[in-house]
Write a protein that holds these residues in place. Sequence first.
Motif, PDB file in Angstrom:
ATOM      1  N   ALA A 150      10.571 -83.912  42.834  1.00  0.00           N
ATOM      2  CA  ALA A 150      11.225 -84.829  44.080  1.00  0.00           C
ATOM      3  C   ALA A 150      11.772 -84.090  45.208  1.00  0.00           C
ATOM      4  O   ALA A 150      11.632 -84.156  46.297  1.00  0.00           O
ATOM      5  CB  ALA A 150      11.964 -86.002  43.713  1.00  0.00           C
TER       6      ALA A 150
ATOM      7  N   LEU B  76       9.384 -81.536  46.853  1.00  0.00           N
ATOM      8  CA  LEU B  76       8.426 -82.147  47.715  1.00  0.00           C
ATOM      9  C   LEU B  76       9.041 -82.554  48.948  1.00  0.00           C
ATOM     10  O   LEU B  76       8.405 -82.358  50.073  1.00  0.00           O
ATOM     11  CB  LEU B  76       7.889 -83.598  47.154  1.00  0.00           C
ATOM     12  CG  LEU B  76       6.799 -83.209  45.656  1.00  0.00           C
ATOM     13  CD1 LEU B  76       6.570 -84.276  45.000  1.00  0.00           C
ATOM     14  CD2 LEU B  76       5.387 -82.540  46.553  1.00  0.00           C
ATOM     15  N   GLN B  77      10.320 -83.069  48.944  1.00  0.00           N
ATOM     16  CA  GLN B  77      10.884 -83.804  50.320  1.00  0.00           C
ATOM     17  C   GLN B  77      11.243 -82.285  50.854  1.00  0.00           C
ATOM     18  O   GLN B  77      11.273 -82.497  52.213  1.00  0.00           O
ATOM     19  CB  GLN B  77      12.168 -84.529  49.576  1.00  0.00           C
ATOM     20  CG  GLN B  77      11.677 -85.830  49.102  1.00  0.00           C
ATOM     21  CD  GLN B  77      12.574 -86.586  48.335  1.00  0.00           C
ATOM     22  OE1 GLN B  77      13.980 -85.855  48.097  1.00  0.00           O
ATOM     23  NE2 GLN B  77      12.520 -87.641  47.869  1.00  0.00           N
TER      24      GLN B  77
ATOM     25  N   LYS C 197       7.233 -83.803  52.126  1.00  0.00           N
ATOM     26  CA  LYS C 197       6.382 -85.120  51.619  1.00  0.00           C
ATOM     27  C   LYS C 197       7.132 -86.018  51.250  1.00  0.00           C
ATOM     28  O   LYS C 197       8.538 -85.785  50.772  1.00  0.00           O
ATOM     29  CB  LYS C 197       5.844 -84.398  50.406  1.00  0.00           C
ATOM     30  CG  LYS C 197       4.951 -83.057  50.472  1.00  0.00           C
ATOM     31  CD  LYS C 197       3.484 -83.536  51.051  1.00  0.00           C
ATOM     32  CE  LYS C 197       2.713 -82.095  51.326  1.00  0.00           C
ATOM     33  NZ  LYS C 197       1.310 -82.574  51.981  1.00  0.00           N
ATOM     34  N   ASN C 198       6.736 -87.278  51.481  1.00  0.00           N
ATOM     35  CA  ASN C 198       7.557 -88.543  51.067  1.00  0.00           C
ATOM     36  C   ASN C 198       7.249 -88.990  49.804  1.00  0.00           C
ATOM     37  O   ASN C 198       5.926 -89.221  49.576  1.00  0.00           O
ATOM     38  CB  ASN C 198       7.425 -89.632  52.287  1.00  0.00           C
ATOM     39  CG  ASN C 198       8.327 -90.995  52.155  1.00  0.00           C
ATOM     40  OD1 ASN C 198       7.844 -91.654  51.296  1.00  0.00           O
ATOM     41  ND2 ASN C 198       9.331 -90.881  52.786  1.00  0.00           N
ATOM     42  N   VAL C 199       8.525 -89.470  48.715  1.00  0.00           N
ATOM     43  CA  VAL C 199       8.062 -90.102  47.695  1.00  0.00           C
ATOM     44  C   VAL C 199       8.524 -91.352  47.735  1.00  0.00           C
ATOM     45  O   VAL C 199       9.676 -91.797  48.130  1.00  0.00           O
ATOM     46  CB  VAL C 199       8.657 -88.967  46.388  1.00  0.00           C
ATOM     47  CG1 VAL C 199       8.609 -89.862  45.288  1.00  0.00           C
ATOM     48  CG2 VAL C 199       8.452 -87.862  46.406  1.00  0.00           C
ATOM     49  N   PRO C 200       7.960 -92.378  47.630  1.00  0.00           N
ATOM     50  CA  PRO C 200       6.542 -92.463  47.008  1.00  0.00           C
ATOM     51  C   PRO C 200       5.349 -92.412  48.226  1.00  0.00           C
ATOM     52  O   PRO C 200       4.217 -92.723  47.942  1.00  0.00           O
ATOM     53  CB  PRO C 200       6.622 -93.704  46.129  1.00  0.00           C
ATOM     54  CG  PRO C 200       7.435 -94.677  46.973  1.00  0.00           C
ATOM     55  CD  PRO C 200       8.405 -93.935  47.475  1.00  0.00           C
TER      56      PRO C 200
ATOM     57  N   VAL D  88       3.417 -89.190  47.769  1.00  0.00           N
ATOM     58  CA  VAL D  88       2.865 -89.271  46.480  1.00  0.00           C
ATOM     59  C   VAL D  88       3.888 -89.778  45.590  1.00  0.00           C
ATOM     60  O   VAL D  88       5.053 -90.012  45.787  1.00  0.00           O
ATOM     61  CB  VAL D  88       2.536 -87.685  46.100  1.00  0.00           C
ATOM     62  CG1 VAL D  88       3.970 -86.848  46.229  1.00  0.00           C
ATOM     63  CG2 VAL D  88       2.218 -87.646  44.711  1.00  0.00           C
ATOM     64  N   SER D  89       3.393 -90.723  44.628  1.00  0.00           N
ATOM     65  CA  SER D  89       4.183 -91.119  43.655  1.00  0.00           C
ATOM     66  C   SER D  89       4.602 -90.232  42.475  1.00  0.00           C
ATOM     67  O   SER D  89       3.986 -89.457  42.168  1.00  0.00           O
ATOM     68  CB  SER D  89       3.495 -92.486  43.080  1.00  0.00           C
ATOM     69  OG  SER D  89       3.185 -93.468  44.135  1.00  0.00           O
ATOM     70  N   LEU D  90       5.539 -90.702  41.905  1.00  0.00           N
ATOM     71  CA  LEU D  90       6.112 -89.802  40.819  1.00  0.00           C
ATOM     72  C   LEU D  90       6.790 -90.626  39.606  1.00  0.00           C
ATOM     73  O   LEU D  90       7.567 -91.404  39.963  1.00  0.00           O
ATOM     74  CB  LEU D  90       7.527 -88.982  41.514  1.00  0.00           C
ATOM     75  CG  LEU D  90       7.675 -87.593  40.879  1.00  0.00           C
ATOM     76  CD1 LEU D  90       6.672 -86.514  40.827  1.00  0.00           C
ATOM     77  CD2 LEU D  90       8.868 -87.077  41.860  1.00  0.00           C
TER      78      LEU D  90
ATOM     79  N   SER E 153      10.038 -94.929  42.698  1.00  0.00           N
ATOM     80  CA  SER E 153       9.195 -93.693  43.070  1.00  0.00           C
ATOM     81  C   SER E 153       7.629 -93.856  42.764  1.00  0.00           C
ATOM     82  O   SER E 153       6.873 -92.849  43.016  1.00  0.00           O
ATOM     83  CB  SER E 153       9.755 -92.595  42.069  1.00  0.00           C
ATOM     84  OG  SER E 153       9.558 -92.883  40.753  1.00  0.00           O
TER      85      SER E 153
END
Lengths: 341, 341
Positions: B260, B263-264, B268-271, B274-276, B335
Amino acid sequence: MAVGRGGTKLKDIADLVGCSLATVSNAINGRGRMSEDMRREILAKCAELNFVPNSAGRSLRLQRADAVGVIYAPSFAELFGNIFYARIMEGLSETFGEAGLDLILGNRKDSDGLPSIVRQGKVDALVVLAGVFEADAYESLRNCPVPVCMVDGHVGALEADAVTSDGFGGGRLVAEYLVREGHQNVRMVAYKNPLYNIEQRIAGFLSGLRASGVEAREDDVVIRISDNAEAGERVLDSLESGEAPTAVFAVNDTLAEYLATELQKRGKNVPGDVSLVGFDDDPIARRCEPALTTVGMDKRVFGSISAGLVLERLAKPEKPLVHHVQPTRMVIRDSVSNLGG
Amino acid sequence: MAVGRGGTKLKDIADLVGCSLATVSNAINGRGRMSEDMRREILAKCAELNFVPNSAGRSLRLQRADAVGVIYAPSFAELFGNIFYARIMEGLSETFGEAGLDLILGNRKDSDGLPSIVRQGKVDALVVLAGVFEADAYESLRNCPVPVCMVDGHVGALEADAVTSDGFGGGRLVAEYLVREGHQNVRMVAYKNPLYNIEQRIAGFLSGLRASGVEAREDDVVIRISDNAEAGERVLDSLESGEAPTAVFAVNDTLAEYLATELQKRGKNVPGDVSLVGFDDDPIARRCEPALTTVGMDKRVFGSISAGLVLERLAKPEKPLVHHVQPTRMVIRDSVSNLGG
DNA sequence: CTGAAAGCGCTTACAG
DNA sequence: CTGAAAGCGCTTACAG
């Protein structure tokens, strides 16, 4: 099952080698005089069969258990979920292990509060993890028939060797640092519960303020709280008052982290509006936003030092009591502003 | 010092009451027939003097130690700094305590790798906290002369009772949940190190995908990594590719939290992007930003269940091996995005 | 240089 | 209903 059922014993080795079992025992324990060949042969046979003398037989004869009990309060999870205590346990385990002593967790208690393992003769000494002990917990240990080493506890509560961190020195360091950064109007937040290490930190802080030329009346400086919620309110109140402090010293990092969150929720900037200092150098201090200035110490060695104290005490029961004070140091991060000054 | 020196013994009670020491023993152990008065008087005297039979004498005679060893790897701090294991220890300590058994930490090893406490006869059984055991750690336990209960380990590696969490079921739950939320193109990130519980989670995840109608080739879905840094790179790479997944399942929460953050950092935005999903419901999952959807289980009971298994085994050495699988459940937080669908 | 014997504290068949 | 004796496995003074 268990103990000796079918397990190898002294007699078996003796029969195999063709000597008496007394000689086997002597060989293993390095006493008695015998031919080098005999000793070598016996030891080789022991190694081959992975023979270790039975502990119950040995204990009974030697009147010693080759084990040390660890006592803690209140709950195991509370204790060992704390990385500080996990580290202490690791140090104990290592140092005692090298000395051939095992560690027993002493959670069961006799009717008088003494751990059962003591009167059962299962341990030669007790290490007491006393960080959050209440007075009655010490009371039940008062007549303990085996030596006790108290870690992180109320020195003087027990006639025992003790290991503590230098809370007084740490408190002083915080005071001196804050004054150096230009903070004169400060508060310390601490729990009412009169734990030894908390009292030490308070006394050191007040002493440090005075030594730095800041007049500090305990009642003005120290905010005594029962729980975190109260801490949040009281600190916010003081910030709204005419005499708003520029810095707050929380008695430990968990409390400091709570205060940081709480203050930020209410729109206060740390350290812009108010500086914050913690104590312990808990992993949480590093993760805090902003990273928390705090007081650290080498916790790794707490365990090995206490174990060392126990070993010395066992070797020399009558030697004078030892109190080891582990030094503390400032860990400067981002939660204190420099007021110029 | 220690054991019996000056300690009360059976003979002392017998003399005080005016009976034989056999009668005292019988009274304490609730066997033999004697007058109610005699039994009461003996028991009262024992209570008054806080007498407990000496453990070495008892062990020697009974051929049992009334203690259980706990084995772990790799290091104490690593183990007990983990709240999961701290909880297990608490459960063990409670359940064994009620049964009159103490817990011994078995860090010392004989030359053949078997914990010394075993051949010394200090323990009647072993609880093995095997979460991160390597193959050779199991190997050394293979000829253990006392019963073993394996917790969180590689079932089948040892002829022993075992307690594990339902990693397979948990993996399935994650797959089903993701597909239900509209995710068809998914990845799972797991360490190369072939630990039992990791393999279970992978197998369950793949099985769940297939059961939900998603074609899933292991090589396409599972990203095998050596360390977290590699995980970050590989996941980012996959997101840049033509076949970018919409959801990533990390084999545990620590890894998920690392991903997380990573990615951030790369925007990248969660979710959103992309989901986590994680696994374990570690305290870190709640603190994560966004709070992590994960798989949880009741870890509290791991300890008491394993202790119960040991107690049953001790009572009935020949009963068939038991493998307790603790159920897992989805813990839904923030997430994972719903793709409509 | 090596071995026979006593005894650590306990429990349990067994004798009375 | 109660007690004397054996023996669990070990170490250590002591005798040879």
